[in-house]
Design an enzyme around this catalytic site. Sequence first.
Site, mmCIF file in Angstrom:
data_model
loop_
_atom_site.group_PDB
_atom_site.id
_atom_site.type_symbol
_atom_site.label_atom_id
_atom_site.label_comp_id
_atom_site.label_asym_id
_atom_site.label_seq_id
_atom_site.Cartn_x
_atom_site.Cartn_y
_atom_site.Cartn_z
ATOM 1 N N PRO A 49 0.817 -1.222 0.000
ATOM 2 C CA PRO A 49 0.000 0.000 0.000
ATOM 3 C C PRO A 49 0.848 1.267 0.000
ATOM 4 C CG PRO A 49 0.010 -0.988 2.192
ATOM 5 C CD PRO A 49 0.750 -1.944 1.290
ATOM 6 N N GLY A 107 2.716 -3.342 -7.089
ATOM 7 C CA GLY A 107 3.579 -2.286 -6.555
ATOM 8 C C GLY A 107 4.730 -2.048 -7.504
ATOM 9 N N GLY A 108 5.840 -1.598 -6.937
ATOM 10 C CA GLY A 108 7.001 -1.287 -7.767
ATOM 11 C C GLY A 108 8.008 -2.421 -7.791
ATOM 12 N N ASP A 109 9.225 -2.083 -8.227
ATOM 13 C CA ASP A 109 10.274 -3.093 -8.347
ATOM 14 C C ASP A 109 10.676 -3.657 -6.984
ATOM 15 O OD1 ASP A 109 10.677 -3.009 -11.209
ATOM 16 O OD2 ASP A 109 11.456 -0.993 -10.894
ATOM 17 N N GLY A 144 4.520 1.117 -9.371
ATOM 18 C CA GLY A 144 5.542 1.729 -8.514
ATOM 19 C C GLY A 144 5.991 3.075 -9.046
ATOM 20 N N ASP A 330 17.740 -4.793 -7.811
ATOM 21 C CA ASP A 330 16.379 -4.336 -8.140
ATOM 22 C C ASP A 330 16.039 -3.035 -7.419
ATOM 23 O OD1 ASP A 330 16.234 -6.658 -9.587
ATOM 24 O OD2 ASP A 330 14.966 -7.724 -8.155
ATOM 25 N N GLY A 331 17.035 -2.155 -7.273
ATOM 26 C CA GLY A 331 16.793 -0.855 -6.640
ATOM 27 C C GLY A 331 16.711 -0.903 -5.128
ATOM 28 N N GLU A 332 16.971 -2.066 -4.533
ATOM 29 C CA GLU A 332 16.945 -2.200 -3.072
ATOM 30 C C GLU A 332 18.379 -2.358 -2.572
ATOM 31 O OE1 GLU A 332 13.692 -2.497 -1.232
ATOM 32 O OE2 GLU A 332 13.289 -1.515 -3.135
HETATM 33 N N1 LIG Z 1 3.299 -1.682 4.309
HETATM 34 C C1 LIG Z 1 4.458 -1.114 4.013
HETATM 35 N N2 LIG Z 1 4.852 0.034 4.634
HETATM 36 C C2 LIG Z 1 6.024 0.630 4.338
HETATM 37 N N3 LIG Z 1 6.911 0.160 3.410
HETATM 38 C C3 LIG Z 1 6.574 -0.971 2.763
HETATM 39 C C4 LIG Z 1 5.344 -1.664 3.026
HETATM 40 N N4 LIG Z 1 5.295 -2.754 2.219
HETATM 41 C C5 LIG Z 1 6.437 -2.747 1.501
HETATM 42 N N5 LIG Z 1 7.200 -1.686 1.812
HETATM 43 C C6 LIG Z 1 8.495 -1.276 1.229
HETATM 44 O O1 LIG Z 1 8.238 -0.287 0.236
HETATM 45 C C7 LIG Z 1 9.397 -0.202 -0.590
HETATM 46 C C8 LIG Z 1 9.078 0.363 -1.964
HETATM 47 O O2 LIG Z 1 8.077 -0.365 -2.565
HETATM 48 P P1 LIG Z 1 7.820 -0.431 -4.151
HETATM 49 O O3 LIG Z 1 9.025 -0.881 -4.847
HETATM 50 O O4 LIG Z 1 6.584 -1.222 -4.320
HETATM 51 O O5 LIG Z 1 7.473 1.047 -4.592
HETATM 52 P P2 LIG Z 1 8.387 2.161 -5.241
HETATM 53 O O6 LIG Z 1 9.703 2.224 -4.533
HETATM 54 O O7 LIG Z 1 7.557 3.393 -5.272
HETATM 55 O O8 LIG Z 1 8.576 1.652 -6.754
HETATM 56 P P3 LIG Z 1 9.919 1.323 -7.617
HETATM 57 O O9 LIG Z 1 10.757 0.383 -6.780
HETATM 58 O O10 LIG Z 1 9.413 0.688 -8.871
HETATM 59 O O11 LIG Z 1 10.611 2.634 -7.860
HETATM 60 C C9 LIG Z 1 9.960 -1.612 -0.617
HETATM 61 O O12 LIG Z 1 11.326 -1.524 -0.269
HETATM 62 C C10 LIG Z 1 9.185 -2.369 0.452
HETATM 63 O O13 LIG Z 1 10.041 -3.076 1.329
#
Ligand SMILES: Nc1ncnc2c1ncn2[C@@H]1O[C@H](COP(=O)(O)OP(=O)(O)OP(=O)(O)O)[C@@H](O)[C@H]1O
Length: 352
Positions: A49, A107-109, A144, A330-332
């Site tokens: 979310p 969601g995202g990556d 994402g 993967d951006g993490e």
């Molecule tokens: N309920 C949550 N509350 C806070 N953070 C969360 C939750 N669930 C997942 N996350 C973290 O949110 C982070 C980002 O998520 P996600 O990749 O879906 O979105 P984004 O960063 O906006 O997109 P992208 O990676 O494509 O740029 C992930 O590292 C994940 O661990």
Amino acid sequence: MALGMAAVAMAKPSSFSISADRSSSLDLSSDCATSNARSMRNLVFVVNPRGANGRTGKEWKKLLPYLTTRLGNHCNICESITSGPSHAEDLTREAIRDGADAVIAVGGDGTLHEVVNGFFSEGHPVELEHQSRHSTALGLIPLGTGSDFARTFGWKNDPYEAIERIARGFRSRIDVGVITGTNGNQHFFINVADIHLSAKAGYFASKYKRFGNLCYVIGALRAFIGHNNQDLKIKFNGGEWEVFQKITAICIGNAKFFGGGMKITPTADPSSGELEVVILQDFKWYDFVFKLHKLYRGSHLSEETVHSKSVKSIEVMEVTPTGVTYVQSDGEHFGFLAAKFSLLPAAIEFIS
Ligand SMILES: Nc1ncnc2c1ncn2[C@@H]1O[C@H](COP(=O)(O)OP(=O)(O)OP(=O)(O)O)[C@@H](O)[C@H]1O
């Protein structure tokens, strides 16, 4: 099966399932309202979310009624909302062990990355108990900030198109990248792993996601502070160690894009059985200004200071150990060098 899916929901209070076919026999013993019909495909949607600064959660709420109408007659739809970082991994493992036909990352990556890691446990594929022939597919509704993995397939952040792909249910096997760190633990990636400047930029970009795609620019500017191009030792395919001088970044692609649309490993293909390695050497800050358009187009491979190679594995370590050369997948943020990157060919069935 219905009991299994119910277990997924009961283990996590944030999970429940909806079937449009509510008239069929429902398991009302839990909040996971699944049909008992075995012909129904069991789809588990793992939703972050907080993705795209909260936009994923809002979009998902609007999407769920449509999804239920579009797929609910043929599928049991189980919604699993993550409660925080890494939760998507646990939700995915539980769903697979309970016999899900597909786990779909919403969601995202970062979310996709966690779901992919949930397909494995202690380095081995997670399986439905006593049924190693059952295969759970991976699906994606890209919602994402960057959603870079989807770009390799030419997909946009369009959830309705993604639902049509899920409805068609076409599956193809794709490769999964593996990172082995100094502690010997394995971690998995599906898109791009990278080292040094880009990984540091990604680390900082994650702190500025509230600015949308601009976070990558802010992350890159921040990463340049204190950056030095660095000599690194590299071993390709288990061969001899070679020293590469003044490395700015090493990008290891199972797919093509990272950083919000940069076509960094332009010839990578997740079904090729190989990783594409791109090494940027001796880049100065102004090279990024003048060559940025090439990085976005994927035409940077012709540059003299850029090398690319298809490999089965690559190991990287510092010549002079500092312990602070960033690695991300993967951006993490993953950690710091040394690390080995290899591939599990055709490891996962992907809904494409
Ligand atoms: N309920 C949550 N509350 C806070 N953070 C969360 C939750 N669930 C997942 N996350 C973290 O949110 C982070 C980002 O998520 P996600 O990749 O879906 O979105 P984004 O960063 O906006 O997109 P992208 O990676 O494509 O740029 C992930 O590292 C994940 O661990």
